[in-house]
Design an enzyme around this catalytic site. Structure first.
Site, PDB file in Angstrom:
ATOM      1  N   ASP A   1     -17.352 141.331  43.574  1.00 10.89           N
ATOM      2  CA  ASP A   1     -18.092 141.730  42.778  1.00 10.89           C
ATOM      3  C   ASP A   1     -17.599 142.901  41.892  1.00 10.89           C
ATOM      4  O   ASP A   1     -17.516 144.033  42.476  1.00 10.89           O
ATOM      5  CB  ASP A   1     -19.465 142.154  43.349  1.00 10.89           C
ATOM      6  CG  ASP A   1     -20.630 142.157  42.560  1.00 10.89           C
ATOM      7  OD1 ASP A   1     -20.554 142.205  41.106  1.00 10.89           O
ATOM      8  OD2 ASP A   1     -21.882 142.426  43.034  1.00 10.89           O
TER       9      ASP A   1
ATOM     10  N   ASP B   1     -19.104 138.168  36.687  1.00 16.28           N
ATOM     11  CA  ASP B   1     -18.498 139.290  37.394  1.00 16.28           C
ATOM     12  C   ASP B   1     -18.431 139.022  38.941  1.00 16.28           C
ATOM     13  O   ASP B   1     -18.253 140.142  39.743  1.00 16.28           O
ATOM     14  CB  ASP B   1     -19.447 140.537  37.013  1.00 16.28           C
ATOM     15  CG  ASP B   1     -20.656 140.232  37.430  1.00 16.28           C
ATOM     16  OD1 ASP B   1     -21.236 139.329  37.474  1.00 16.28           O
ATOM     17  OD2 ASP B   1     -21.416 141.473  37.336  1.00 16.28           O
ATOM     18  N   GLU B   2     -18.506 138.065  39.229  1.00 17.74           N
ATOM     19  CA  GLU B   2     -18.948 137.604  40.641  1.00 17.74           C
ATOM     20  C   GLU B   2     -18.423 136.339  41.036  1.00 17.74           C
ATOM     21  O   GLU B   2     -18.429 135.251  40.328  1.00 17.74           O
ATOM     22  CB  GLU B   2     -20.490 137.710  41.124  1.00 17.74           C
ATOM     23  CG  GLU B   2     -20.789 137.694  42.629  1.00 17.74           C
ATOM     24  CD  GLU B   2     -22.213 137.837  42.505  1.00 17.74           C
ATOM     25  OE1 GLU B   2     -22.579 137.845  43.695  1.00 17.74           O
ATOM     26  OE2 GLU B   2     -23.052 138.000  41.578  1.00 17.74           O
TER      27      GLU B   2
END
Length: 439
Positions: free
Chosen positions: A11, A105-106
């Site tokens: 993350d 983002d993950e």
């Protein structure tokens, strides 16, 4: 469940705001808020410096300004975020072919499918995570990531939360219950304020307390699907596999809110912002969709979808937003929504232009579009949203510090230049043009 800790969850820390701080040296170490900037704007991401003032995602920007008036409030730059995300995902695919992106983002990574899996004991997994984080920081120009490694996706995500910000946490197989036991029930995905309050009335505060409830008690309280899932997760049981991207049958954007939202106007603004993000993803892939779906999850975790099928496939943000917000008007949000999502299916690689759509942007809280000053009406209208990249013919690249009343103020700096000077120009100054994202 696995015998080894071979599921990695990565993350990126405060991603949108971190990209802005990376590209704007004068904002490093200062509170930064990214999102809609108008009176109906909503926060997308807040830097860690801004979070100390209680600012969070999905908060009205007006409330964020009241909490921290000295923060930098910027519109989003999805081209920059996508470029950074692409670098990160490419690095993860060097580890394993099984990478499951959850958002820009993950992502989850199945380490067992990678070449180094045979030598991945706990120390090896930790060393690999540290190397990946170092490589990401190097390749993206300084972005940081939190990494969790465990025997399941649920525990890997818990581990990455424990690693925040900018760290690594590995859950040793066999210790999962010990790790979960003292945590608040809010640590379990999907347990929001309303569910936590229901559990509190039963004397349940921690995951260990939750473990004391039988499945029948939870299903009676929360419904069959959610109660059964919660019963399993409280015991660390999660059999979900890491699934790599397959043929795209649909695309969607969704967010789970930190607190339930009841205001229809806020929800409409969030749906509009999601529609723009979805439109960007469709266009990036050269695709379009015919069916728009709105997904909502109530405070009690009851989940519903509503769909509308268009006359032809579209990738237009205005059309998607108009359809999604129309579906939203049919929803009763008075008890609070904890999740909202907008998706498109019925995919195609062509677009049916909607000749009846007005040529205007959906109202997502963006800054008003500025027009040229008197005497220069022939120049096309230009929007100068705060944070946008610009280039001056003589002074070079910079970004919009602020605009209004026929003026635009620019700070001239780049990712590698250090903090730069600030200059103000007429909004229609021919020397100033929209810039491009630095690769």
């Amino acid at each position: 469940m696995r015998r080894q800790a071979t599921v990695l969850h990565l993350d990126l820390d405060a991603f949108f705001a971190a990209v802005e701080q990376r590209d704007k040296p004068s904002l490093r170490g200062k509170p930064v808020v990214v999102g809609g900037l108008g009176p109906r704007g909503v926060v997308s991401t807040a830097s860690y410096e801004a979070r100390t003032y209680g600012i969070r995602s999905a908060m009205r920007t007006a409330e964020a300004r009241a909490r921290c008036p000295h923060a930098a409030y910027l519109s989003d730059r999805f081209d920059a975020y996508r470029d950074a995300s692409r670098v990160v995902m490419e690095r993860l695919r060097e580890i394993s072919p099984l990478v499951e992106p959850l958002s820009l983002d993950e992502a989850f990574v199945d380490l067992a499918a990678g070449e180094a899996s045979r030598s991945l004991d706990l120390d090896g997994a930790r060393a690999l995570a540290e190397q990946v984080r170092a490589d990401i920081a190097d390749r993206t120009g300084g972005l940081t990531a939190s990494v969790g490694i465990a025997s399941s996706k649920f525990l890997a995500k818990i581990a990455s939360e424990l690693a925040k910000p900018d760290g690594v946490h590995v859950v040793e197989p066999g210790t999962e219950l010990d790790v979960l036991a003292p945590m608040s029930v809010r640590a379990i995905p999907g347990v929001g304020p309303a569910t936590a309050e229901r559990l509190r009335r039963l004397g349940v505060h921690t995951v260990e307390d939750l473990r004391g409830l039988e499945a029948v008690e939870l299903t009676s309280l929360l419904g069959t699907a959610y109660g059964t899932s919660l019963h399993a997760l409280a015991r660390g049981v999660d059999h979900r596999a890491v699934v790599a991207e397959r043929e795209t049958k649909s695309l969607s954007v969704e967010d789970t809110f930190e607190t339930d939202i009841t205001d229809p106007r806020v929800l409409a603004d969030i749906a509009t912002t999601m529609s723009r993000r979805l439109s960007d993803r469709l266009r990036e892939r050269g695709m379009s969709g015919r069916t728009v779906t709105l997904k909502i999850r109530h405070h009690d975790f009851e989940t519903h979808t509503r769909s509308a099928t268009l006359a032809g496939p579209t990738d237009d943000a205005r059309t998607i937003a108009r359809t999604a917000t129309g579906l939203l008007t049919e929803i009763d949000s008075s008890s609070g929504l904890r999740l909202l999502g907008v998706g498109v299916s019925g995919m195609a690689d062509w677009v049916q232009d909607d000749l009846f759509v007005a040529d205007e942007e959906p109202d997502g809280g963006a800054e008003p579009e500025l027009t040229s000053v008197a005497g220069a009406s022939a120049r096309p209208r230009t929007r100068w949203p705060a944070g946008a990249d610009v280039v001056h013919a003589e002074l070079g690249p910079g970004w919009v510090w602020g605009s209004g009343l026929g003026r635009v103020t620019v700070r001239f700096e780049t990712r590698t230049s250090g903090p730069g000077p600030v200059r103000t120009f007429a909004a229609d100054d021919p020397s100033l043009t929209p810039g491009t994202v630095e690769p």
